[in-house]
Scaffold this motif. Sequence first.
Motif, PDB file in Angstrom:
ATOM      1  N   GLU A 171       0.802  -1.231   0.000  1.00 35.95           N
ATOM      2  CA  GLU A 171       0.000   0.000   0.000  1.00 35.95           C
ATOM      3  C   GLU A 171       0.839   1.288   0.000  1.00 35.95           C
ATOM      4  OE1 GLU A 171      -2.358  -3.386   1.462  1.00 35.95           O
ATOM      5  OE2 GLU A 171      -0.490  -2.509   2.207  1.00 35.95           O
ATOM      6  N   PRO A 172       1.873   1.413   0.836  1.00 35.01           N
ATOM      7  CA  PRO A 172       2.648   2.660   0.794  1.00 35.01           C
ATOM      8  C   PRO A 172       3.306   2.934  -0.564  1.00 35.01           C
ATOM      9  CG  PRO A 172       3.016   1.550   2.879  1.00 35.01           C
ATOM     10  CD  PRO A 172       2.248   0.597   2.003  1.00 35.01           C
ATOM     11  N   CYS A 194       5.702   6.988   0.599  1.00 32.81           N
ATOM     12  CA  CYS A 194       5.387   5.968   1.612  1.00 32.81           C
ATOM     13  C   CYS A 194       5.238   6.609   2.982  1.00 32.81           C
ATOM     14  CB  CYS A 194       6.475   4.903   1.651  1.00 32.81           C
ATOM     15  SG  CYS A 194       6.710   4.021   0.095  1.00 32.81           S
ATOM     16  N   TYR A 238       1.983   8.318   3.162  1.00 33.95           N
ATOM     17  CA  TYR A 238       0.925   7.340   3.375  1.00 33.95           C
ATOM     18  C   TYR A 238       0.777   7.025   4.867  1.00 33.95           C
ATOM     19  CZ  TYR A 238      -1.503   2.849   3.393  1.00 33.95           C
ATOM     20  OH  TYR A 238      -2.381   1.832   3.650  1.00 33.95           O
ATOM     21  N   LEU A 239       1.898   6.772   5.523  1.00 31.15           N
ATOM     22  CA  LEU A 239       1.865   6.438   6.947  1.00 31.15           C
ATOM     23  C   LEU A 239       1.346   7.607   7.782  1.00 31.15           C
ATOM     24  CD1 LEU A 239       5.236   4.489   7.176  1.00 31.15           C
ATOM     25  CD2 LEU A 239       2.921   3.534   7.083  1.00 31.15           C
ATOM     26  N   VAL A 264      -0.734  10.016   6.717  1.00 30.38           N
ATOM     27  CA  VAL A 264      -2.175  10.130   6.448  1.00 30.38           C
ATOM     28  C   VAL A 264      -2.947   9.084   7.241  1.00 30.38           C
ATOM     29  CG1 VAL A 264      -3.935   9.815   4.641  1.00 30.38           C
ATOM     30  CG2 VAL A 264      -1.927  11.229   4.192  1.00 30.38           C
ATOM     31  N   ARG A 265      -2.418   7.870   7.310  1.00 33.25           N
ATOM     32  CA  ARG A 265      -3.097   6.805   8.086  1.00 33.25           C
ATOM     33  C   ARG A 265      -3.160   7.162   9.561  1.00 33.25           C
ATOM     34  NH1 ARG A 265      -1.864   0.831   7.384  1.00 33.25           N
ATOM     35  NH2 ARG A 265      -3.456   0.879   8.949  1.00 33.25           N
ATOM     36  N   ARG A 266      -2.054   7.682  10.113  1.00 29.06           N
ATOM     37  CA  ARG A 266      -2.044   8.064  11.531  1.00 29.06           C
ATOM     38  C   ARG A 266      -3.067   9.154  11.814  1.00 29.06           C
ATOM     39  NH1 ARG A 266       3.769   9.213  11.757  1.00 29.06           N
ATOM     40  NH2 ARG A 266       4.441   7.293  10.784  1.00 29.06           N
ATOM     41  N   ALA A 298      -5.771   9.815  10.046  1.00 32.01           N
ATOM     42  CA  ALA A 298      -7.118   9.251   9.860  1.00 32.01           C
ATOM     43  C   ALA A 298      -7.543   8.439  11.081  1.00 32.01           C
ATOM     44  CB  ALA A 298      -7.157   8.390   8.603  1.00 32.01           C
ATOM     45  N   VAL A 299      -6.622   7.696  11.658  1.00 27.43           N
ATOM     46  CA  VAL A 299      -6.952   6.879  12.845  1.00 27.43           C
ATOM     47  C   VAL A 299      -7.275   7.784  14.013  1.00 27.43           C
ATOM     48  CG1 VAL A 299      -5.959   5.298  14.536  1.00 27.43           C
ATOM     49  CG2 VAL A 299      -5.700   4.826  12.106  1.00 27.43           C
ATOM     50  N   GLU A 332     -10.794   9.332  13.943  1.00 32.17           N
ATOM     51  CA  GLU A 332     -11.965   8.464  14.176  1.00 32.17           C
ATOM     52  C   GLU A 332     -12.478   8.524  15.558  1.00 32.17           C
ATOM     53  OE1 GLU A 332     -10.726   4.555  12.998  1.00 32.17           O
ATOM     54  OE2 GLU A 332     -10.994   5.000  10.907  1.00 32.17           O
TER      55      GLU A 332
END
Length: 138
Positions: free
Chosen positions: A73-74, A124, A127-128, A130-132, A134-135, A138
């Motif tokens: 994914e990254p 990459c 990506y990491l 953006v994921r952090r 997004a989490v 939530e």
Amino acid sequence: MDIDVRGPRFGAAVTTLVLAVVLITGSVWLLAWQTLAFALGAAGGVGRSPYGWLYRKAVRPRLGPPTEFEAPEPPRFAQTVGLVFAGLGLVGFGLGPEWLGLTATGAALAAAFLNATFGYCLGCEMYLLVRRVAVRAE
């Protein structure tokens, strides 16, 4: 399924060469080729890009088995980021202003060079990040 880390680095090395030639020559056609390569990598993963295919068919059989792997994914996200910058470069070189083409292509070249030379993938890392974010949202 995780991927051999050498594949994306090989693709970054080829990308570095292609984008350097684009900056030297101003070739819109070569930048269009690189944009297509990014698009295929973004849509199907780095293994589906032309450079991933070349790595699999011509380079990988001559190397020993991989010792390092990474999630796909990254690098795929990084291909998407490359696609955006290459697309902006195409707009700049094709329609103007030229500084946009030079700047966007130069940014993509810098990112590819970092990955090819030092194994540091800016896309990459984005990506990491953006994921952090997004989490946490939530």
